[in-house]
Write a protein that holds these residues in place. Structure first.
Motif, PDB file in Angstrom:
ATOM      1  N   ASP A   3       0.642  -1.214   0.046  1.00 27.76           N
ATOM      2  CA  ASP A   3      -0.164   0.029  -0.162  1.00 27.76           C
ATOM      3  C   ASP A   3       0.985   1.246   0.081  1.00 27.76           C
ATOM      4  N   ASP A   4       1.950   1.280   0.713  1.00 23.45           N
ATOM      5  CA  ASP A   4       3.081   2.419   0.644  1.00 23.45           C
ATOM      6  C   ASP A   4       3.285   2.818  -0.787  1.00 23.45           C
ATOM      7  N   ASP A   5       3.706   1.760  -1.657  1.00 25.53           N
ATOM      8  CA  ASP A   5       3.905   2.295  -2.930  1.00 25.53           C
ATOM      9  C   ASP A   5       2.860   2.969  -3.690  1.00 25.53           C
ATOM     10  N   PHE A   6       1.537   2.317  -3.744  1.00 20.24           N
ATOM     11  CA  PHE A   6       0.265   2.987  -4.180  1.00 20.24           C
ATOM     12  C   PHE A   6      -0.114   4.470  -3.721  1.00 20.24           C
ATOM     13  N   SER A   7       0.216   4.555  -2.151  1.00 21.75           N
ATOM     14  CA  SER A   7      -0.052   5.763  -1.932  1.00 21.75           C
ATOM     15  C   SER A   7       1.034   6.676  -2.208  1.00 21.75           C
ATOM     16  N   SER A   8       2.423   6.443  -2.111  1.00 21.48           N
ATOM     17  CA  SER A   8       3.189   7.348  -2.691  1.00 21.48           C
ATOM     18  C   SER A   8       3.156   7.735  -4.122  1.00 21.48           C
ATOM     19  N   PHE A   9       2.753   6.501  -4.968  1.00 24.31           N
ATOM     20  CA  PHE A   9       2.669   7.006  -6.463  1.00 24.31           C
ATOM     21  C   PHE A   9       1.381   7.774  -6.557  1.00 24.31           C
ATOM     22  N   ALA A  10       0.221   7.601  -5.865  1.00 27.23           N
ATOM     23  CA  ALA A  10      -0.876   8.461  -5.750  1.00 27.23           C
ATOM     24  C   ALA A  10      -0.692   9.888  -5.325  1.00 27.23           C
ATOM     25  N   MET A  13       1.242  11.922  -8.158  1.00 23.92           N
ATOM     26  CA  MET A  13       0.495  12.026  -9.292  1.00 23.92           C
ATOM     27  C   MET A  13      -0.496  13.024  -9.034  1.00 23.92           C
ATOM     28  N   GLN A  14      -0.794  13.468  -7.901  1.00 20.36           N
ATOM     29  CA  GLN A  14      -1.640  14.483  -7.664  1.00 20.36           C
ATOM     30  C   GLN A  14      -1.555  15.813  -8.582  1.00 20.36           C
ATOM     31  N   GLY A  15      -2.450  16.441  -9.128  1.00 15.74           N
ATOM     32  CA  GLY A  15      -2.476  17.377 -10.022  1.00 15.74           C
ATOM     33  C   GLY A  15      -2.043  17.243 -11.423  1.00 15.74           C
ATOM     34  N   VAL A  16      -1.691  16.188 -11.702  1.00 17.70           N
ATOM     35  CA  VAL A  16      -1.370  15.627 -13.004  1.00 17.70           C
ATOM     36  C   VAL A  16      -2.637  15.225 -13.883  1.00 17.70           C
TER      37      VAL A  16
END
Length: 185
Positions: A3-10, A13-16
């Motif tokens: 989940d750490d990887d998904f949350s850090s990726f999300a 990617m915020q604002g993109v």
């Protein structure tokens, strides 16, 4: 994937925004259609206002880059044209039309022949070039010169030059001479 990887990726990617257009930018500007239409209209208007000589472009005889040109006015002796073709009539003036626009070439050719006639020159060389174009179209200046010289009242005939004088990229032009008063010939 934790989940750490998904949350850090999300969070990264915020604002993109997702790209909707999948065409590459080539850096080449698009043609402005209105600008093209305006330029064409201006060129057409300019052509109608320009009055040079009696040389017409209504019907231009298309010739190929390597085509040999030959023309003689009715009444010109074949022997004169044979001598011209063999390069046995020396030319006393030369004109190079390379790189000129059609209109500039016409004006320059008209003035050149007028000057040669004024000085009783018998033969001149006109270099029109071959302009073997990459788009496969016929050479413009060569085709126009071929047409104009047939219309010019001072031209008796013309032939493509010998290779040493330009070959199919130039012409020997035989001109009329009006004998000047008091001249012995």
């Amino acid at each position: 994937m934790p989940d750490d990887d998904f949350s850090s990726f999300a969070s990264e990617m915020q604002g993109v925004r997702r790209l909707v257009d999948d065409h590459a930018d080539t850096g080449k500007p698009r043609k402005d259609r209105q600008q093209v239409v305006k330029r064409r209209a201006a060129a057409t208007q300019m052509m109608s206002t320009i009055k040079v000589d009696g040389l017409s472009d209504q019907f231009v005889i298309d010739v190929g880059a390597e085509d040999e040109l030959y023309w003689a006015r009715d009444g010109v002796q074949d022997s004169q044209i044979r001598k011209l073709k063999a390069g046995q009539i020396p030319f006393d003036g030369s004109l190079d039309l390379h790189g000129m626009t059609i209109e500039k070439a016409r004006e320059t050719l008209w003035d050149f022949i007028a000057e040669a006639t004024k000085f009783e020159v018998r033969c001149v060389r006109v270099t029109h070039g071959k302009a073997a174009r990459l788009d496969g179209r016929r050479p413009l200046i060569k085709s126009h010169v071929n047409t104009w010289l047939r219309q010019h009242p001072q031209v008796l005939g013309f032939v493509s030059c010998q290779p040493r004088h330009g070959g199919t990229g130039a012409l020997y032009v035989l001109l009329k001479r009006t004998m000047l008063e008091g001249r012995d010939e």
